[in-house]
Structure formats: C-alpha cells, structure tokens
Design a protein around this motif. Structure first.
Motif, PDB file in Angstrom:
ATOM      1  N   LYS A 128       0.833  -1.194   0.000  1.00 42.12           N
ATOM      2  CA  LYS A 128       0.000   0.000   0.000  1.00 42.12           C
ATOM      3  C   LYS A 128       0.872   1.250   0.000  1.00 42.12           C
ATOM      4  O   LYS A 128       1.795   1.387   0.798  1.00 42.12           O
ATOM      5  N   PRO A 163      -5.026   6.068  -0.347  1.00 36.94           N
ATOM      6  CA  PRO A 163      -4.317   4.794  -0.500  1.00 36.94           C
ATOM      7  C   PRO A 163      -4.487   4.178  -1.879  1.00 36.94           C
ATOM      8  O   PRO A 163      -5.584   4.180  -2.444  1.00 36.94           O
ATOM      9  N   GLY A 194      -1.155  -2.455  -3.156  1.00 40.96           N
ATOM     10  CA  GLY A 194      -1.244  -3.478  -2.129  1.00 40.96           C
ATOM     11  C   GLY A 194      -2.055  -4.672  -2.579  1.00 40.96           C
ATOM     12  O   GLY A 194      -2.610  -4.706  -3.687  1.00 40.96           O
ATOM     13  N   CYS A 225       0.855   3.463   8.336  1.00 41.70           N
ATOM     14  CA  CYS A 225      -0.160   4.156   7.527  1.00 41.70           C
ATOM     15  C   CYS A 225      -0.193   5.636   7.869  1.00 41.70           C
ATOM     16  O   CYS A 225       0.020   6.026   9.002  1.00 41.70           O
TER      17      CYS A 225
END
Length: 409
Positions: free
Chosen positions: A290, A367, A370, A408
């Motif tokens: 990601k 995002p 991934g 993240c």
C-alpha cells in the motif's frame, strides 16, 4: 413559468457541474443572477483619461502580421513559440490561452491585500484588427464587462472600458475602473497590462469572486473610429472558465522520498466537434504494498490549453479484468451495467481548467496499491472545441505524487 434567463441558468448549471465539483466550489447561482445591484460609486482606482471617453496611447506601430481566421487551420500554422510564451508569462503566476488563432493569452496575479487583480493580455493580430477581453456571468458576450483595444483609421491606439447590453451592443463605461499600467508591442504582439479591483462598485462591472469566472473575448477585422455601437455577437468570440481568485494558502512540504507517475491520454486525435469526452483504460504501476497519493496536478499539453476543459482519473474497483478501451465516452444510461467499464467509478484524481495542484495534509493521503488492489484505471478527458478545430493531438493527463511508509498515514 420558467423565463429564458432561468433556462440559461439551468443550462449553465448542467454544463459547469463537472468543473465546479472538481474545483470544490459552491456557487450561489441566485447571487450570480443578481450581480447587477445598486452600489456606491468608487472614487479611487480610476483610469487617468483627462475626462476623455477613451485613452489614447503612444505605442509603436505593430508590424504587419498575417492571420488566418479559418478555424480549420492546422495546429502547426497556429502554434506559438514556447520560449516566447514563457517570456510572456514572466511575472505572472497564472495564465490561460483564450484563443489559439489570435494567440490571445490572459495572465494574472491576485493581490488580496488591496483586493485587486493584475492582468496582462497579449494578442498577435495585424494592425487592422481589434479585440476585447472581459468577464460575464455565463460566458456570453451579452451583459458583459469588457476592455476593448483598437486602432482608428488614422492609426491612433485606443483602450476603452466598456460593457455590452442584453443585445450584445458595446457601450462606453464612463466609470472607468481599469487602471492601465503599460501598453507596448513586442515581436509582433500587442501587450496590455492593467489592474482592476475585485469589486469596483460599478453596476456595469463584473464582481470578481471565489467561484468560477467566465473570461470572454472577441476579435474582429477593422479600424473603427469608435467601438461604441458594435454588436459583439456578430464578431468572432468565445470564453474560457477559470478560478480567477486563487486561494492564497500555505502548501505543506512533500516528503523527500516521494516519486511520481503520470496517467495521460494516448496521443488522442481531438475530434473536430464542440464537445468530446474521451475514455482510456490503462494500468497503475505495480505496487505490491500500500502506497499513498499525497499530491496530484494536471499535466496539460501547452498547445491544447484552450481545448482541454477537465480531466478525471477513475479507479476500477474489484478483481475483474478490464479490457483495453480508447475512444469516446459511453453515453449516460447506455452502458451495460455488467460491462467491466462500469466498475471504473472511484475518482482518485481530477483537474479542471485553472485548477492548482491538490496537496493532502501532512497526515493524510489516498491509499493505492497493495494486495487485492485492482491495477486498472480509466482516464476521462473532456475536450471543449467550440471552433471545431482539427489536427490537434493530445497527451494531457494527471501527475500523481506517491509516498510509501510502512506505518499508515
């Protein structure tokens, strides 16, 4: 009963919907419809005219230039040298090409401290042509606010603060709220530099605000003794939509390890029709983990700046394979809901004429990539080609700035 003006507003809402959504602007259409309000006359910032109806300027006679007003002429015949364009934009943060045929360019800076806009207009025309640039509510040349430049029969140069009535006829605006700073010719170009307030307190002038601004223009052959009484509707004219008053905000710095990729049109031969929505299926770079989009911006081919109206990039959701496609948009309501193109509906990037880069806050990002993330992308480009020009090939699109962090955002 719906009036003709109400109908025009409905049409404008529909035509401008994509642009307004992309720019994130909420436009009060009722307020726009009632711009012409009673105001006190502004006493300052007047053009020094020595009580004359127009300004006579000492300018060097421009060289004789050839201009083909045939809208079907090729791009190579109409192109402007890129180095010359860069010189013309020096000192100005924003610009838009209004008319490629006459090389009519509009550059501007916004000064929020004194609430004025500084403008540079450049135009490449023979001395026996005249032109006007201004603003209107709907991009029409009726009920518009214009600055008009022309040469009279004895080659005297004139600049006139003007407006058009509901029939498109030009009138002199005696309030004179534009301040001319400089007028000159350079390499066959007429160059005008002037300022005007956001709000002139003149009911004949357009009120500049934070929404979409329609810049209107016209070009015509002739050496009139005056511009008053001319019907602009009979002249070559057009408009461009921009966000004139750009927000003066601080942009956060990008991480040092950001990298970029571009999603661009595949050398599309722009059709010679007024409106074209072009679709192109392509794929993202391979992203095993990601990542986050932290910024995106338009990448617009210079010679097509007046034709590329807006761009959107859609992510095709799901694990389904999306077959290659490059062609006109499937009309609304006619797409098979089971088509793989129907899965391409999540917007991950967008640009509209006049838009600045979109930068996420330092703690945020969109995002992508991934495990299980579909690599397929649909690019949509809206070409607005009111003069039905042919011969243009386009590779415009959107550049994405990508950041990878194990934690993240």
């Amino acid at each position: 009963m719906q009036t003709s003006r109400d109908k025009k507003m409905d049409i404008d809402r529909k035509f401008s919907k994509d642009t307004n959504e992309i720019l994130g602007m909420q436009m009060d259409m009722d307020n726009m419809a009632n711009r012409k309000m009673d105001k006190k006359k502004l006493t300052g910032m007047k053009m020094d005219t020595a009580k004359s109806k127009h300004m006579k300027m000492d300018m060097t006679k421009s060289k004789d230039m050839k201009m083909d007003m045939d809208m079907g002429m090729s791009h190579n015949e109409m192109g402007m040298d890129m180095n010359k364009m860069k010189r013309l934009m020096e000192g100005y943060k924003y610009h838009v090409m209004l008319d490629i045929t006459s090389k009519l360019m509009f550059c501007w800076n916004v000064n929020y401290s004194n609430r004025t806009v500084s403008i540079r207009v450049t135009c490449q025309l023979p001395p026996n042509y005249w032109f006007g640039v201004g603003f209107s509510d709907y991009g029409e040349v009726t009920d518009a606010d214009f600055v008009v430049f022309w040469n009279d029969p004895v080659s005297t140069h004139h600049l006139q603060d003007s407006y058009t009535d509901s029939n498109g006829v030009l009138h002199a605006d005696h309030s004179l709220d534009y301040t001319l700073h400089r007028a000159r010719t350079e390499d066959g170009l007429s160059i005008l530099e002037y300022t005007r307030p956001f709000d002139t307190c003149d009911e004949r002038d357009y009120l500049l605000d934070n929404g979409t601004t329609h810049i209107v223009y016209f070009v015509s052959k002739g050496t009139p003794s005056t511009c008053v009484g001319k019907d602009v509707r009979d002249l070559h004219h057009g408009f461009q939509r921009v966000q004139l008053l750009k927000p003066d905000v601080h942009l956060p710095p990008l991480p040092t390890d950001v990298w970029t990729f571009e999603i661009t049109a595949p050398k599309v031969k722009i059709p010679g029709s007024e409106t074209t929505y072009w679709w192109f299926i392509t794929t993202l770079p391979i992203l095993h983990h990601k990542h986050h989009i932290v910024r995106y911006e338009g990448v617009i081919q210079k010679e097509n700046e007046d034709i590329v109206h807006h761009i959107e990039v859609f992510h095709c959701v799901g694990r389904k394979h999306v077959h290659p496609y490059s062609g006109p948009k499937v009309p609304e309501g006619k797409m098979d809901p089971t088509s793989d193109l129907a899965s391409c509906r999540n917007v991950i990037g967008a640009w509209a004429m006049g838009a600045e880069p979109i930068i996420y806050p330092e703690e945020a990002g969109s995002p992508i990539g991934g495990e299980g993330f579909s690599p397929f992308i649909l690019l949509e480009v809206h070409y607005h080609n009111p003069h039905l020009r042919t011969g243009h090939v386009d590779s415009s699109g959107i550049r994405f700035y990508i950041y990878y962090n194990r934690s993240c955002r």
